[in-house]
Every structure is written in C-alpha cells, then in structure tokens.
Design a protein around this motif. Structure first.
Motif, PDB file in Angstrom:
ATOM      1  N   GLY A 342      16.953  53.475-126.924  1.00 11.43           N
ATOM      2  CA  GLY A 342      17.507  54.807-126.741  1.00 11.43           C
ATOM      3  C   GLY A 342      16.562  55.868-127.278  1.00 11.43           C
ATOM      4  N   SER A 343      16.719  57.113-126.831  1.00  9.63           N
ATOM      5  CA  SER A 343      17.844  57.545-126.007  1.00  9.63           C
ATOM      6  C   SER A 343      17.468  57.590-124.531  1.00  9.63           C
ATOM      7  N   GLY A 344      18.502  57.652-123.669  1.00 10.87           N
ATOM      8  CA  GLY A 344      18.261  57.613-122.243  1.00 10.87           C
ATOM      9  C   GLY A 344      17.454  58.785-121.723  1.00 10.87           C
ATOM     10  N   MET A 345      17.600  59.962-122.352  1.00 10.31           N
ATOM     11  CA  MET A 345      16.826  61.129-121.924  1.00 10.31           C
ATOM     12  C   MET A 345      15.557  61.303-122.760  1.00 10.31           C
ATOM     13  N   CYS A 346      15.284  60.326-123.643  1.00  9.35           N
ATOM     14  CA  CYS A 346      14.078  60.323-124.484  1.00  9.35           C
ATOM     15  C   CYS A 346      14.034  61.522-125.430  1.00  9.35           C
ATOM     16  N   THR A 347      15.209  62.039-125.809  1.00 12.45           N
ATOM     17  CA  THR A 347      15.257  63.182-126.721  1.00 12.45           C
ATOM     18  C   THR A 347      15.180  62.757-128.182  1.00 12.45           C
ATOM     19  N   GLY A 348      15.295  61.492-128.459  1.00  9.12           N
ATOM     20  CA  GLY A 348      15.224  60.974-129.820  1.00  9.12           C
ATOM     21  C   GLY A 348      15.302  59.465-129.776  1.00  9.12           C
ATOM     22  N   GLY A 349      15.400  58.864-130.959  1.00  7.04           N
ATOM     23  CA  GLY A 349      15.554  57.420-131.021  1.00  7.04           C
ATOM     24  C   GLY A 349      14.236  56.671-130.908  1.00  7.04           C
ATOM     25  N   ARG A 350      14.350  55.349-130.844  1.00  4.78           N
ATOM     26  CA  ARG A 350      13.176  54.492-130.904  1.00  4.78           C
ATOM     27  C   ARG A 350      12.361  54.473-129.625  1.00  4.78           C
ATOM     28  N   VAL A 351      12.959  54.892-128.510  1.00  9.14           N
ATOM     29  CA  VAL A 351      12.215  54.839-127.251  1.00  9.14           C
ATOM     30  C   VAL A 351      10.980  55.730-127.301  1.00  9.14           C
ATOM     31  N   LYS A 352      11.021  56.803-128.074  1.00 10.47           N
ATOM     32  CA  LYS A 352       9.860  57.690-128.149  1.00 10.47           C
ATOM     33  C   LYS A 352       8.663  56.958-128.748  1.00 10.47           C
ATOM     34  N   HIS A 353       8.905  56.078-129.717  1.00 14.59           N
ATOM     35  CA  HIS A 353       7.818  55.284-130.294  1.00 14.59           C
ATOM     36  C   HIS A 353       7.249  54.327-129.249  1.00 14.59           C
ATOM     37  N   HIS A 354       8.126  53.703-128.469  1.00 14.84           N
ATOM     38  CA  HIS A 354       7.645  52.764-127.452  1.00 14.84           C
ATOM     39  C   HIS A 354       6.895  53.481-126.337  1.00 14.84           C
ATOM     40  N   LEU A 355       7.319  54.683-126.001  1.00 14.14           N
ATOM     41  CA  LEU A 355       6.585  55.469-125.020  1.00 14.14           C
ATOM     42  C   LEU A 355       5.207  55.838-125.551  1.00 14.14           C
ATOM     43  N   LYS A 356       5.136  56.206-126.811  1.00 11.26           N
ATOM     44  CA  LYS A 356       3.853  56.545-127.418  1.00 11.26           C
ATOM     45  C   LYS A 356       2.882  55.369-127.342  1.00 11.26           C
ATOM     46  N   HIS A 357       3.389  54.152-127.528  1.00  9.78           N
ATOM     47  CA  HIS A 357       2.527  52.967-127.554  1.00  9.78           C
ATOM     48  C   HIS A 357       2.250  52.384-126.173  1.00  9.78           C
ATOM     49  N   ASN A 358       3.042  52.776-125.160  1.00  9.42           N
ATOM     50  CA  ASN A 358       2.916  52.124-123.856  1.00  9.42           C
ATOM     51  C   ASN A 358       2.658  53.056-122.680  1.00  9.42           C
ATOM     52  N   LEU A 359       2.963  54.339-122.837  1.00 12.61           N
ATOM     53  CA  LEU A 359       2.910  55.248-121.703  1.00 12.61           C
ATOM     54  C   LEU A 359       1.488  55.421-121.163  1.00 12.61           C
ATOM     55  N   TRP A 360       0.503  55.277-122.029  1.00 11.73           N
ATOM     56  CA  TRP A 360      -0.889  55.469-121.616  1.00 11.73           C
ATOM     57  C   TRP A 360      -1.464  54.245-120.903  1.00 11.73           C
ATOM     58  N   GLY A 361      -0.808  53.091-120.989  1.00 12.26           N
ATOM     59  CA  GLY A 361      -1.351  51.853-120.442  1.00 12.26           C
ATOM     60  C   GLY A 361      -1.072  51.700-118.953  1.00 12.26           C
TER      61      GLY A 361
END
Length: 474
Positions: A342-361
């Motif tokens: 979470g969160s589904g809209m990426c406004t907070g939560g742990r998903v932001k960390h996963h996006l930081k680590h994976n979005l560039w790949g």
C-alpha cells in the motif's frame, strides 16, 4: 429537513454528508481527503458544521476517504453514536490506526526537513494514535444487513449490502416528519456484480431522495475474465525477463481480491506453482485476517471454498511482511517476485519504497489495479511521467506500466444506472464522489429524476421536493 454536503463534492474523496431531520443531526460518512497537497490541506480546514452538534454518524464502509476524519470529528467535540456493520467497525479500527501513524510520520518528516533548512518548527498531525484510540469509544450499535435500526423517534436506518468491500453498505433512511413518511437513500460506494469474495450489491428500494456516488459514471469496466488474463500475462511477461512486479494496492478488498486471483492462477497453472508473492502491508495482513472472520459477507463460491477446508487467500509462495525489517529484506530479492504493498494511490506506505527501488529497472513492471486520483503519485506514473519524485529523489520511470481497470471495486456506468433505476423515480438525486468532469456525463444519463450536483458546503432545504405527499408507503 435539510441536507448539507461537506466532502466528496465534485471530487472523489472526503465523503461527508449532513442530514438534519426529525430533530436530529446525522452524518453519513466522515472521510479523509486524499490526493495532491492542496486537497490534503482540506483535512485541516473546518468541517463546515459544529462536530459537537452531531447526534449520529452512519458509516457506509471503512475506506479512509469515508471514515478517515472520525478521530478529528471526536477531537473537535463529537459525542454521538457511530453506527456501522460489524465488519466495517473492525476494519475501521485498523484503517484509522494506520492513518494516524502515516500522519505522524509525515509531520515528523516535515519537521526534520524544516530543521535541515534552519527552521525550527513544531508540526502536528491533524490527529494521532491517541486520538484514534479515543474515537473507538463512540462506535456503538453494529448494524445487520436488511434489519432496520431505530436511530431516534421517527428515524429508521437500514443498511443494505453495497458489494464494495467487506461490510460495505448503502443506507436507507425512513423518516417520519410532518406526519408524512419520506425515504432517503445514500449509496456509499457501490461495487459491481460477479466479483470474487463478497456478494453482489443488493438492489435498493424506491426512494424520494438519492445521494449517489459517480466514481466511474463515465465508463464501462472490462469484462472480468479478460482482465484476469491480462493480469496473469503481465506477471508472466515480467517474470520471463527476470523482473519484479510491483502492485500498489489498497489494503481493504483489493489486496484480498488479488490474493484470491493469484491463488486461482496458480491452481489453474496460469502462473508458476511456487511464485514468490510478498504481501508487504501490515494493514492488508490484518484486513485479510478480519475477512476470514466474516464469512457471512462472502458470496457462494467463496463460502464453498471455505467449506472445502481451503483458505481462499493462501497459497505456496505467499509471504506476509508485517515487520519493517521484512519489508526492507525484499530489496535483496534479485528478481522474479510479485510485491503487493500500500497505498493504492502511492500517496504513502511501503509501496513508495518499492517504487524507488524498482521503478527505474527496465526488467520490472508496475501493475495498477485501482483508481488513481488527480495529484497522486500513482496518477503521475499512469499518465506516463518520465520521472517522479520519491523521498526527495528523482526516479526515472523505466519499468513497464500496466493499468488494469477491470478489478475496480466501484460499479461502472451501466451498473450505477441499473442500481439507480431500482430506486424508482426519485424526486431528486444528488451526485457526489466523482471527478467534476465525470459527474455531468453521468447526470445526463439519469432521465427519471431531477439532478443536483452539490458544491462543497452547499446546503439544501429538502422541503421543496418533499412538500407533496411522500411516495413511500408507511
């Protein structure tokens, strides 16, 4: 009889409606605004009414944009009773505790940022964990679907299944005023037919006045089976190139639905048998456990799965990540995993960390399976941003982006129209909880009623519609 609108008016978050009837003041929902900074600042603005003067809060469901300002309401003087279904009461507790933590973390982050720039600032969240714990004492009677609750003399509320998330309800208010019966219908958020886990929305009774959501009032959803295959294909494609799949997900309903379909995909050999799946959301984990406690809300297929001795949400390869250390450890996974956070809209939560680590790949993928409101990080990515700012860093968007709309928990235009048609010929329908571009499109489809599109804090005297004898028999 008066009706005021104090949230989700020409936007999709912050639902809050105030009805004054038979000598009582009743709120229907009290939600948090979600989206860009300007919208979130609305949460700290005055409600538009005196919380101390509210007698009852009727809660349609436990999504944050419908219940998220309850602690603030109590903090500012509310002393009345909160009534909701049993499942909603349980889910609201974990949602509000999680919200308080996120608000506190955000306030601390802003204070540290100000300090780094030489500004000492004491930044307080609009509420904290103690405020949330205090508001739990105001949750009173638990409503049962289809059984009227006597709110006060002359007022009865009936909660009917909205088919949106576990425990969600549309609320029917039967009110005796001036010697005449009147019926008001509040849709809350409506689900659509044929989805997994929970039952289809119940048809509403005829009503004099309807207050209705319009989230997807301008479009039709994809059929479920093609949606599932698109979902499985996106996962298979990403795994084939050794990448990770990031799925931003709401902790309530969407996370459980994804687990359900991942289990089916594995059982049907449409996905690898030991696919590593990380559910990295403490709230989603708790919500899944609450789902398991309320089989009375399940549809026949899910009840049959339970009766066979199988957990509809569990499968080999699924790992729950409740602790922060478990979440961080996912970053060491080289590739080939599905990460739901979470969160589904990426406004907070742990998903932001996963996006930081994976979005560039370039080998990775992000699959969006829900609504992305304007101003959110999710919307920026969906709208093809070349890069996005996450935790102060500019992250290039190189991962493959999938938007799969058929999993939405909201009814589409056709289902909304069919639901409204069952309400007969309402004297007036107030359209809320939709983007300002969407609501007029849906309004033009309603031919059996007068339509109003309220603005924030707009107040209506309902007598102009109710002065003739009520259409609802006593």
């Amino acid at each position: 009889m008066k009706l005021e609108f104090h949230g989700a008016d020409q936007n999709v978050t912050g639902s809050c409606h105030l009805l004054e009837a038979a000598g009582k003041k009743m709120l229907i929902d009290c939600g948090l605004y979600q989206g860009g900074r300007e919208m979130e600042e609305e949460n700290a603005e005055p409600f538009g009414f005196d919380p101390a003067g509210i007698d009852y809060l009727l809660l349609t469901h436990a999504h944050l944009d419908h219940c998220g300002r309850i602690p603030l309401l109590v903090k500012q003087g509310f002393k009345g009773e909160i009534i909701a279904t049993a499942a909603t009461c349980e889910l609201a507790r974990i949602v509000l505790l999680d919200s308080a933590k996120l608000l506190e973390d955000e306030a601390n982050y802003k204070a540290r940022k100000a300090s780094r720039h030489g500004h000492e600032a004491s930044i307080e969240p609009i509420y904290n964990v103690v405020d949330v714990l205090n508001c739990f004492g105001f949750f009173g009677r638990a409503a049962t679907y289809d059984q009227p609750v006597a709110i006060a003399p002359g007022i009865k509320a009936t909660f009917i299944d909205a088919g949106h998330i576990l425990g969600s309800a549309a609320i029917v208010l039967d009110i005796e005023q001036g010697g005449r019966p009147h019926r008001l219908l509040f849709s809350g958020d409506l689900g659509y037919s044929g989805r997994a886990i929970i039952r289809d929305p119940a048809p509403p009774p005829p009503a004099d006045i309807v207050v209705m959501e319009t989230t997807y009032g301008d479009r039709l959803h994809k059929a479920l089976e093609p949606t599932r295959e698109e979902f499985y294909a996106a996962i298979r494609k990403t795994l084939g190139r050794g990448g990770n799949v990031i799925i931003p997900s709401f902790a309530l309903e969407r996370a459980q639905e994804l687990l359900y379909y991942l289990r089916e995909g594995i059982e049907q050999r449409r996905l690898p048998p030991y696919l590593p799946v990380f559910l990295d959301s403490p709230m989603a984990i708790s919500a899944t456990q609450i789902y398991q406690r309320h089989p009375e809300c399940f549809d026949e297929e899910t009840r049959a799965t339970l009766a066979s001795g199988q957990d509809p949400f569990m499968f080999p390869g699924l790992r729950f990540c409740r602790e922060t250390a478990d979440s961080i450890a996912i970053n060491n996974f080289a590739g080939g995993a599905v990460i739901i956070a979470g969160s589904g809209m990426c406004t907070g939560g742990r998903v932001k960390h996963h996006l930081k680590h994976n979005l560039w790949g370039r080998n990775n993928a992000v699959i969006f399976v829900g609504f992305a409101a304007y101003g959110t990080l999710a919307r920026q990515i969906v709208d093809s941003a070349e890069s996005v700012r996450i935790f102060g860093e500019e992250i290039p968007v190189n991962a493959e982006i999938h938007t799969i709309g058929g999993f939405s928990a909201h009814a589409d235009q056709a289902e909304l129209l069919a639901w409204h048609k069952r309400a007969g010929r309402p004297k007036v329908t107030f359209l809320v909880h939709g983007d300002k571009e969407v609501i007029p499109i849906f309004a033009n489809k309603l031919l059996n009623t007068e339509v109003e599109i309220p603005a924030l804090h707009q107040r209506y005297d309902l007598e102009k519609w109710l002065e003739s004898p009520g259409m609802i028999p006593s």
